[in-house]
Design a protein around this motif. Structure first.
Motif, short mmCIF file in Angstrom:
data_model
loop_
_atom_site.label_atom_id
_atom_site.label_comp_id
_atom_site.label_asym_id
_atom_site.label_seq_id
_atom_site.Cartn_x
_atom_site.Cartn_y
_atom_site.Cartn_z
N MET A 273 -13.23 6.37 8.27
CA MET A 273 -11.88 6.80 8.59
C MET A 273 -11.80 6.75 10.37
O MET A 273 -10.91 7.18 10.84
CB MET A 273 -11.43 8.16 8.30
N LEU A 274 -13.03 6.58 10.84
CA LEU A 274 -13.03 6.85 12.40
C LEU A 274 -11.93 5.68 12.95
O LEU A 274 -11.27 6.19 13.85
CB LEU A 274 -14.61 6.49 12.77
N GLU A 275 -11.90 4.72 12.52
CA GLU A 275 -11.23 3.62 13.30
C GLU A 275 -9.80 3.73 13.00
O GLU A 275 -8.89 3.63 13.82
CB GLU A 275 -11.63 2.12 12.83
N SER A 276 -9.35 4.11 11.65
CA SER A 276 -8.00 4.42 11.36
C SER A 276 -7.17 5.76 11.93
O SER A 276 -6.27 5.70 12.43
CB SER A 276 -7.78 4.68 9.75
N LEU A 283 -17.11 2.53 12.25
CA LEU A 283 -18.33 1.94 11.44
C LEU A 283 -18.20 0.63 11.34
O LEU A 283 -17.41 0.13 11.01
CB LEU A 283 -18.06 2.85 10.06
N ARG A 284 -19.48 -0.04 11.43
CA ARG A 284 -19.69 -1.51 11.41
C ARG A 284 -20.94 -1.67 10.30
O ARG A 284 -21.79 -1.06 10.06
CB ARG A 284 -20.20 -1.93 12.62
N ILE A 285 -20.34 -2.74 9.19
CA ILE A 285 -21.16 -3.11 8.27
C ILE A 285 -21.82 -4.70 8.53
O ILE A 285 -21.01 -5.61 8.66
CB ILE A 285 -20.70 -3.14 7.08
N LEU A 295 -19.65 2.56 19.51
CA LEU A 295 -18.64 3.07 20.20
C LEU A 295 -17.48 1.87 20.14
O LEU A 295 -17.82 0.72 20.10
CB LEU A 295 -19.06 3.16 21.76
N GLN A 296 -16.15 2.20 20.29
CA GLN A 296 -15.31 1.22 20.38
C GLN A 296 -15.25 0.24 21.75
O GLN A 296 -15.09 -0.95 21.71
CB GLN A 296 -13.74 2.06 20.41
N SER A 297 -16.04 0.96 22.72
CA SER A 297 -16.23 0.19 23.77
C SER A 297 -17.57 -0.73 23.85
O SER A 297 -17.78 -1.61 24.95
CB SER A 297 -16.16 0.97 25.08
N HIS A 298 -18.30 -0.63 22.87
CA HIS A 298 -19.44 -1.69 22.69
C HIS A 298 -19.13 -2.96 22.86
O HIS A 298 -18.40 -3.48 21.72
CB HIS A 298 -20.04 -1.23 21.12
N ASN A 299 -19.70 -3.55 23.62
CA ASN A 299 -19.48 -5.16 23.89
C ASN A 299 -20.54 -5.92 23.04
O ASN A 299 -21.65 -5.95 23.57
CB ASN A 299 -19.55 -5.41 25.51
N GLU A 300 -20.19 -6.36 21.98
CA GLU A 300 -21.07 -7.21 21.43
C GLU A 300 -21.61 -8.51 22.12
O GLU A 300 -22.68 -8.86 22.06
CB GLU A 300 -20.19 -7.83 20.06
N GLU A 301 -20.91 -9.19 22.83
CA GLU A 301 -21.17 -10.24 23.82
C GLU A 301 -22.11 -10.00 24.58
O GLU A 301 -23.22 -10.75 25.02
CB GLU A 301 -19.98 -11.18 24.33
N GLU A 302 -22.00 -8.89 25.21
CA GLU A 302 -23.16 -8.43 26.32
C GLU A 302 -24.50 -8.22 25.59
O GLU A 302 -25.54 -8.38 26.31
CB GLU A 302 -22.49 -7.10 27.05
N MET A 303 -24.36 -7.49 24.39
CA MET A 303 -25.46 -7.15 23.62
C MET A 303 -26.24 -8.34 23.51
O MET A 303 -27.56 -8.65 23.65
CB MET A 303 -25.25 -6.38 22.59
#
Length: 366
Positions: A273-276, A283-285, A295-303
């Motif tokens: 329910m975090l995102e809604s 939550l990411r699977i 975090l919502q601000s987590h940048n996947e491309e930077e990682m």
């Protein structure tokens, strides 16, 4: 019966209901109703023993065959008898174990190796006002008393645990009160003292953990739990690079909740329910099924770019080696490398030595 001698009592009884005690030297009978009445016979008087099975309306018996009575025998309930044996009737079972123990004592003949002064006797306990049993039955009684004492200690421990839970709630309320006073008197306390004291309060756990008792069950409970998770996880996530495995989150949250532990199912439902709820976490699977909170601000491309840079510097890395370099769990390190591979930045070498990742030279040197 003329072989028996009084050990205490000297009373007239029917000898139809009693307790048998066995020591290394004697076979002792004690009246069940009148504990003052005890008779005993030396094991040295026993010739042999045999069993009689129970029948219809008849109890199992042990027949003890005896030597003739000695001339210097102490007084007993009978002065003479025409029988050279006695029958021990077991109305409430136990004859099998008693027969085995009695056979062992007769075979070992330990009364010959021990002085008479060391013979185990049945003595009256002046403090308790009752007969203290020794021998095999006495040992069994001590074990039963020890079991009862253990049960009592366990009950008291659970009572103490309930009291501890009540005190824990009081301590949490106290910590909230002190925290409010710190806010009101911010100017009177130095910044270092404030930070140190807040760290003490943080170590005490969550002030008001969301529970089913306060919010019921179902959607409303999981919504409130999700809001609380967002509040307590944001700082730890920022310190860990913006991502944590759900296992780490579970341990961190339950450690903070103290006695109000959270089930894995409730944690997953709340995280969904975090995102809604438009909270700063989600939550990411992953494709492998691994669940993480980020975090919502987590940048996947930077990682992914960071992972590519680290692998390029070292030439090649396994998930374990990458985890040590960047300071994260092996599970998350592997997922990050797999994600970089999925985006085409890395290639793999899967061999008997394990899974190793290399920079994708086809992409960079074409």
């Amino acid at each position: 019966m003329d072989r028996f001698a009084w050990t205490s009592g000297l009373l007239e009884v029917k000898f139809d209901s009693g307790v048998l005690l066995l020591s290394t030297h004697r076979l002792i009978w004690r009246d069940q109703k009148n504990h003052e009445c005890c008779i005993a016979i030396p094991l040295s008087q026993v010739v042999f023993i045999e069993e009689q099975a129970a029948g219809i309306g008849k109890s199992a018996k042990i027949v003890v065959h005896l030597h003739p009575a000695a001339s210097n025998k102490e007084p007993g309930p009978f002065q003479s008898s025409k029988y050279s044996y006695i029958k021990l009737s077991f109305k409430e079972h136990g004859q099998i174990e008693f027969y085995r123990r009695l056979s062992e004592e007769i075979t070992q003949r330990r009364w010959e190796n021990m002085p008479t002064g060391q013979t185990i006797q049945v003595n009256k306990d002046p403090q308790a006002g009752r007969i203290r049993a020794v021998g095999i039955v006495g040992i069994e009684r001590k074990l039963e008393e020890k079991r009862k004492e253990t049960d009592k200690n366990i009950s008291e421990a659970f009572e103490d645990l309930s009291k501890l839970m009540e005190k824990a709630k009081e301590m949490v309320e106290l910590s909230k009160s002190i925290a409010n006073k710190i806010k009101e008197k911010q100017g009177d306390i130095t910044e270092d003292e404030t930070i140190r004291f807040k760290s003490y309060l943080l170590s005490m756990g969550i002030a008001n953990p969301v529970t089913r008792e306060t919010y019921g069950s179902g959607t409303h409970y999981h919504m409130q739990l999700a809001k609380q998770l967002a509040g307590i996880l944001q700082t730890p996530l920022e310190e860990r690079g913006g991502i944590m495995s759900l296992t780490e989150v579970y341990c961190l949250v339950n450690r903070a909740r103290g006695l109000e532990l959270l089930s894995p199912e409730d944690l997953v439902n709340a995280c969904k329910m975090l995102e809604s709820l438009k909270l700063p976490l989600r939550l990411r699977i992953f494709d492998s099924g691994v669940m993480v909170i980020e975090l919502q601000s987590h940048n996947e491309e930077e990682m992914v770019a960071s992972a590519l840079e680290t692998v390029s510097e070292k030439g090649s890395l396994t998930a374990d080696e990458f985890a040590k370099l960047v300071g994260m769990s092996v599970l998350l390190a592997k997922e990050r490398l797999l994600l970089a591979e999925k985006m085409g930045h890395l290639c793999r070498d899967d061999s008997v030595e394990g899974l190793r990742f290399y920079p994708n030279l086809f992409l960079t040197q074409s």
